[in-house]
Every structure is written in structure tokens, then in C-alpha cells.
Design an enzyme around this catalytic site. Structure first.
Site, mmCIF file in Angstrom:
data_model
loop_
_atom_site.group_PDB
_atom_site.id
_atom_site.type_symbol
_atom_site.label_atom_id
_atom_site.label_comp_id
_atom_site.label_asym_id
_atom_site.label_seq_id
_atom_site.Cartn_x
_atom_site.Cartn_y
_atom_site.Cartn_z
ATOM 1 C CG ASP A 162 -0.368 -0.152 2.527
ATOM 2 O OD1 ASP A 162 0.878 -0.198 2.615
ATOM 3 O OD2 ASP A 162 -1.118 -0.237 3.521
ATOM 4 C CB SER A 163 4.568 1.671 -0.065
ATOM 5 O OG SER A 163 4.787 0.553 -0.923
ATOM 6 C CG ASP A 203 0.744 -4.086 2.234
ATOM 7 O OD1 ASP A 203 0.973 -4.978 3.078
ATOM 8 O OD2 ASP A 203 1.552 -3.172 1.974
ATOM 9 C CE LYS A 255 3.292 -6.043 4.040
ATOM 10 N NZ LYS A 255 2.913 -4.926 4.957
ATOM 11 C CD GLU A 307 0.570 -1.738 8.306
ATOM 12 O OE1 GLU A 307 0.261 -0.982 9.263
ATOM 13 O OE2 GLU A 307 1.003 -1.326 7.225
ATOM 14 C CD GLU A 309 7.977 -0.262 7.886
ATOM 15 O OE1 GLU A 309 8.222 0.847 7.337
ATOM 16 O OE2 GLU A 309 6.954 -0.921 7.637
#
Length: 269
Positions: free
Chosen positions: A50-51, A89, A118, A120, A187
Site C-alpha cells: 500500500d506504499s 497488502d 499482508k 499489519e 519494520e
């Protein structure tokens, strides 16, 4: 001609799990078919991160990325790299509870060819990870500095600076592993703590800003290739000055057009 050996092997979850303590994994982001094709037989895994909301869409953070946007880019990446192990993501707001998470993950699986999603979060999201993995969704975890938490955390903060935070991160990793995640991204964590996290779980730990003590590394392609030149995080190594190379090439193109050197006779029909 490159003298660097390419020992690429098409990955699967089984192969990824077997790399623990045996091979360092390489993961890189990609958002389109062109770059995915370039990375396909080099990186062990490709992350449709999602970056892209920042590097591709120019937004200030990842939070406004939508599910439809992520699916669109995932399809482009899977088209460009059909044999790659592609991870997507799950964007902010798409896994706020178990039922919503499963509904959106199923949609992703049905509409793309990605291999895994993925998510978080640590202990606080373990029940969601468990619900996904129990319903045949492969999940990569993500703990430590989590970009989707940037507003609630008040910025991007390095983790593991206190004993309490170190212990929480280890608990987070263990909880995500127990929930069924096949790998975990760590991270923005002190390398000494990242080492303890890596040793605490039996699944591969992929670091970003966590030192070289993890089971592998991930970087955003536009950071490592120097296309994003407004800011360089401490943990990024630029392997190419991409922005300068592109700007110089476009300037040369403009000069050739203005001086009628392009197109030449050889470039005419």
C-alpha cells in the site's frame, strides 16, 4: 553483463518456511506489470504494497489506499510476473474485524492471482489472522513500525527502545505465528530487538529498517532504485540514481527534438 549469480527459485509457502536459518529471502515492492516483470526472476517475493499510495499516487501516507486500487495493481503485477510469489497488502479499514477481513480477503483471492495477503498488527490482530488462515487465506504478518498506524501513533516511530516494547514485539510475533502466518515483516525496530524476534519464531522474519539479523529484507522499489528523491529513510540503500538518470534522458530527448536530431533518417518510415 552482470557477474552477480542469479539463483532464483520459484517460491511457495512450503519453500519460504524452509528458508528459515538456511537462506536469506529477498522481497521488493512492485505496482505494475513492467517493473514486476523486471523483478520476477530475481526477488523471492513481490509485495504489492500500500506504499503505492505514496510513491505511485503521491499521497502523504498509505491510509487512503482502497481495496479496488490494490486489486487493480495486484492484477497488473500478476500479469507482468505470472510465476512470481505475489503478496498484497490489505489496505487500511479492510480488516477491522474477522468477518470484514475474510470478506475482503476472499474478494482479493477471487479477483487476483496473488499468493497471500499482508496484515499489519500483533496480538491485537491475531484473531483476525487466525480467522483468515483458518479459511484458506495465506497471511504474512507485519509488526513493529506499522504505516497504517501512523496517525494513531502520531508519526513513524522506531520500535523496541524500551524493555516493555521489546517484550510486546516478541509477544506480537509469537501471536501472529500461532495464528498461522507463514512469515512476518518487522519494520523500524532496533536490530538487537529484531534479532530476538527472529529467534523467537519458527517462521521467516523479513526486515525493513531492522538490521541484517532477520531472515530476509524488503524494500520499496522506488526507494532502492532512487526514483523517490524527496526523502531517503536511514534504512534505504540506493542501488541506482534513477531520478537523475530519467531526468537526464528526458532532457536529452527534449534537446534532440528541438534540434531536429530526433527522429533521424534511420528512425523514419
Amino acid at each position: 553483463m552482470s557477474i552477480i549469480k542469479n539463483d532464483f527459485e520459484k517460491m511457495s509457502i512450503t519453500k519460504i518456511l524452509k528458508t528459515k536459518n538456511n537462506k536469506k529471502l529477498t522481497m521488493i515492492t512492485a505496482y505494475d506489470a513492467l517493473f514486476a516483470n523486471l523483478f520476477a526472476e530475481v526477488a523471492d517475493m513481490i509485495l504489492v504494497g500500500d506504499s503505492l499510495n505514496m510513491s505511485f499516487a503521491g499521497k502523504p501516507d498509505t491510509l487512503s489506499a482502497t481495496l479496488e486500487q490494490m486489486i487493480y495493481h495486484a492484477n497488473a503485477v500478476c500479469t507482468g510476473a505470472p510465476k512470481a510469489f505475489v503478496i498484497l497488502d490489505m489496505p487500511f479499514g479492510t480488516y477491522t474485524n474477522k468477518d470484514i477481513a475474510l470478506k475482503n480477503a476472499v474478494k482479493i483471492y477471487q479477483e487476483t492471482n496473488i499468493a497471500a495477503v499482508k496484515v499489519e498488527g500483533g496480538e491485537d490482530r491475531a484473531d483476525i489472522v487466525k480467522h483468515l488462515t483458518s479459511n484458506s487465506i495465506a497471511v504474512m504478518g507485519h509488526i513493529g513500525l506499522m504505516p497504517q498506524y501512523v496517525r494513531s501513533e502520531g508519526g513513524y516511530k522506531v520500535r523496541g527502545k524500551t524493555k516493555e516494547d521489546e517484550e510486546q514485539l516478541i509477544r506480537d510475533a509469537i501471536a501472529i505465528e500461532k495464528a498461522g502466518a507463514f512469515a512476518i515483516v518487522v519494520e523500524g525496530v532496533l536490530s538487537s530487538v529484531a534479532k530476538k524476534i527472529t529467534e523467537a519464531v519458527s517462521v521467516p522474519v523479513i526486515g525493513i529498517g531492522a538490521g541484517n539479523v532477520t531472515d530476509g529484507q524488503v524494500l520499496v522499489w522506488s526507494d532502492m532504485l532512487g526514483f523517490f528523491d524527496e526523502f531517503k529513510p536511514k534504512f534505504v540503500r540506493r542501488y541506482l540514481d534513477g531520478a537523475t538518470l530519467v531526468k537526464d534522458a528526458v532532457l536529452q530527448y527534449r534537446n534532440d527534438v528541438q534540434t531536429t536530431q530526433f527522429p533521424s533518417k534511420d528512425e523514419e518510415y
